[in-house]
Design an enzyme around this catalytic site. Structure first.
Site, mmCIF file in Angstrom:
data_model
loop_
_atom_site.group_PDB
_atom_site.id
_atom_site.type_symbol
_atom_site.label_atom_id
_atom_site.label_comp_id
_atom_site.label_asym_id
_atom_site.label_seq_id
_atom_site.Cartn_x
_atom_site.Cartn_y
_atom_site.Cartn_z
ATOM 1 N N SER B 49 0.629 -1.268 -0.131
ATOM 2 C CA SER B 49 0.009 -0.025 0.016
ATOM 3 C C SER B 49 0.951 1.343 0.069
ATOM 4 O O SER B 49 1.306 1.733 0.966
ATOM 5 C CB SER B 49 -0.831 0.060 1.266
ATOM 6 O OG SER B 49 -1.610 -1.270 1.417
ATOM 7 N N THR B 50 1.106 1.579 -1.125
ATOM 8 C CA THR B 50 2.042 3.010 -1.169
ATOM 9 C C THR B 50 2.146 3.160 -2.648
ATOM 10 O O THR B 50 1.546 2.534 -3.705
ATOM 11 C CB THR B 50 3.178 2.815 -0.814
ATOM 12 O OG1 THR B 50 3.984 4.121 -0.623
ATOM 13 C CG2 THR B 50 3.996 1.862 -1.542
#
Lengths: 258, 271
Positions: B49-50
């Site tokens: 998640s990024t």
């Protein structure tokens, strides 16, 4: 037989004599503080004698290449694992020398059935200010000297040589010639002169007193014609955590005063 | 420091070990379990998640990453550094589990230095790229357990044979792919790839011809777009004045762009 105390002392004395003979031909190394850090200089033809150990620690060594290599690897491994598990700031030359290298070299030297380390090491660690710089020698028997042979506390240079006489003369020379806040080219010149003083004090026609400056310069120029300059610096103010930088021979020669 | 190492053993014969091997010998590196099938108790959950992106431009390689760190759907930190300097010319940018990724970056950083110090020569670019690949491969057991996925980008400047900036992306198993123009990784990367593909083919200029300000502007726009649809990407936080982290790799080394510089480009070209 060796269990008898006298025999043991004799065996150690013989061993010391043997090692001193082996080290006697070692080309000197001079480490001098200058305005922006610490400079290591020696002259040589083949083998590298100045090494990077960790971010702020460098080492110069004379002796048997195999032994130097084992000690160098050990020092790098200890410093690297310490720097990895804790932080680079926790890697200290004092601890590396006192708690790791010195005990190992001492016990190898005193266990007369095993091989000693044929090596003499000179370390320097650069601090955040000149006051925090540390110069430190470890001899083949594990003896550590943080100051000069002639007990001048807090001098900002250190030398390493094959014989005691050579090292003493180099120190004597540097006590006069060394300028703490010299620029790099001046420091290189002083260090090369110190190297020549050390070299002239070795071998057959060894000089016992400080030779005059003209003789030093003459000897130096003769040696420079046939050998490469090996030099490296630990720089104080740099954006990088790694302070060690090799100075190439060509770069140095262009700045020499001939 | 701990007890003197085995290197002082009389049988020691040169440094054939690389740094991760030294760490394993000393028990300082956690060894991943054997990768097992993801079925059963540990379903494979990719948690990347990024958004990280890198693109080659006229001045080298620009690597940019948003600052948000999440746990599930909670934002835990808004100033995370995901663009990490490994040595004077190398950057590793990470998407994935931060604990594993930062540890990996530390191992990598020390590996390169350990190699230079022991072997008395710089590790080649191919060697460095491969070193990261091997770390990822060694970590794969954790990935299959769903606890340690890392999908990095590696950007470096090859000063040797053919001086040029080099850019690679990896998959979680350690396969490396060299790219010519751009790479993106993380949950927001589909949007970024779309933008960079579009810009490279139909934009005013090829990405490789952009100057620094233009490259920064495109990176900021891409991250902002990714953040628009992806909750795990911070993009540019206009109220908190938190900007993405941007570093540039070139012949001269690594330049971390100051926040004021990024803010100025943002105001002029993005906001």
């Amino acid at each position: 037989m060796i269990e008898e105390p006298y025999r043991w002392v004799e065996a150690i004395a013989n061993r010391r004599e043997y090692i001193e003979t082996q080290l006697a031909a070692g080309s000197p190394i001079a480490a001098v503080g200058y305005r922006d850090g610490i400079l290591f200089v020696t002259l040589g033809r083949a083998r590298q004698k100045i090494f990077e150990i960790y971010d702020r620690i460098a080492m110069g060594a004379i002796g048997h290449p195999g032994d130097i290599e084992r000690l160098r690897m050990a020092a790098i491994e200890l410093a690297s694992t310490e720097g990895f598990t804790r932080s680079a700031a926790d890697v200290s030359l004092r601890r590396l020398a006192h708690y790791s290298l010195s005990p190992v070299m001492k016990s190898a030297f005193e266990q007369v059935y095993g091989p000693p380390y044929l090596a003499r090491l000179l370390f320097a660690e650069i601090g955040s200010s000149p006051k925090e710089d540390l110069f430190l020698r470890i001899d083949y028997d594990g003896a550590i000297a943080a100051d000069g042979l002639t007990a001048q506390p807090r001098q900002r240079f250190a030398v390493l040589s094959g014989t005691r006489q050579s090292a003493e003369l180099m120190e004597k020379f540097l006590q006069k010639a060394h300028v703490t806040d010299a620029a790099l080219p001046d420091a290189v010149n002083t260090a090369l002169d110190a190297w020549s003083v050390g070299r002239m004090a070795m071998g057959e026609n060894a000089s016992k007193e400080l030779p005059d400056p003209a003789a030093v310069r003459k000897h130096r120029d003769e040696q420079l014609a046939g050998a490469g300059i090996e030099a490296a610096v630990l720089e104080r103010d740099t954006k990088s955590a790694i302070r060690y930088r090799i100075l190439p021979d060509e770069e140095l020669r262009s700045s020499l005063q001939c | 420091m701990d007890k003197p190492p085995l290197a002082l053993d009389p049988n020691f014969s040169g440094a054939s070990e690389d740094f991760p091997a030294v760490l394993r010998r000393k028990g300082l590196l956690q060894i991943a379990p054997e990768p097992t099938a993801a079925a059963g108790h540990h379903p494979f959950v990719p948690t990347e998640s990024t958004t990280i992106l890198a693109l080659k431009f006229a001045g080298g390689v620009l690597v940019a990453g948003d600052r948000r760190a999440t746990a599930g759907n909670t934002v835990v930190y808004d100033r995370a550094d995901k663009v990490l300097e490994i040595d004077r010319h190398s950057i590793m940018a990470i998407a994935g589990v931060p604990a594993t990724a930062w540890e990996m970056a530390r191992v990598l950083e020390h590996s390169f230095q350990y190699f230079r110090r022991t072997q008395l020569q710089e590790m080649s670019v191919d060697g460095k790229v491969r070193a990261l690949s091997k770390l990822l491969r060694d970590n794969f057991g954790f990935v299959m357990q769903g606890v340690g996925v890392v999908v990095p980008i590696f950007a470096t400047y090859d000063g040797n044979s053919k001086p040029e900036a080099r850019l690679y992306f990896y998959d979680a198993m350690g396969a490396q792919f060299e790219v010519t123009d751009y790479a993106a990784t993380g949950s927001g990367s589909p949007a970024v790839r779309g933008i960079l593909y579009y810009e490279n083919n139909w934009g005013g200029k090829k990405l490789q011809q952009l100057n620094e300000d233009e490259a920064i502007a495109i990176a900021l726009r891409a991250l902002d777009t990714a953040a628009e649809a992806d909750t795990s990407t911070g993009g540019v936080d206009r109220s908190g004045k938190i900007f993405p982290l941007i570093k540039i790799v070139s012949r001269d080394g690594i330049n971390t762009l100051p926040e004021e510089k990024i803010a100025a480009v943002f105001r002029q070209n993005v906001a």
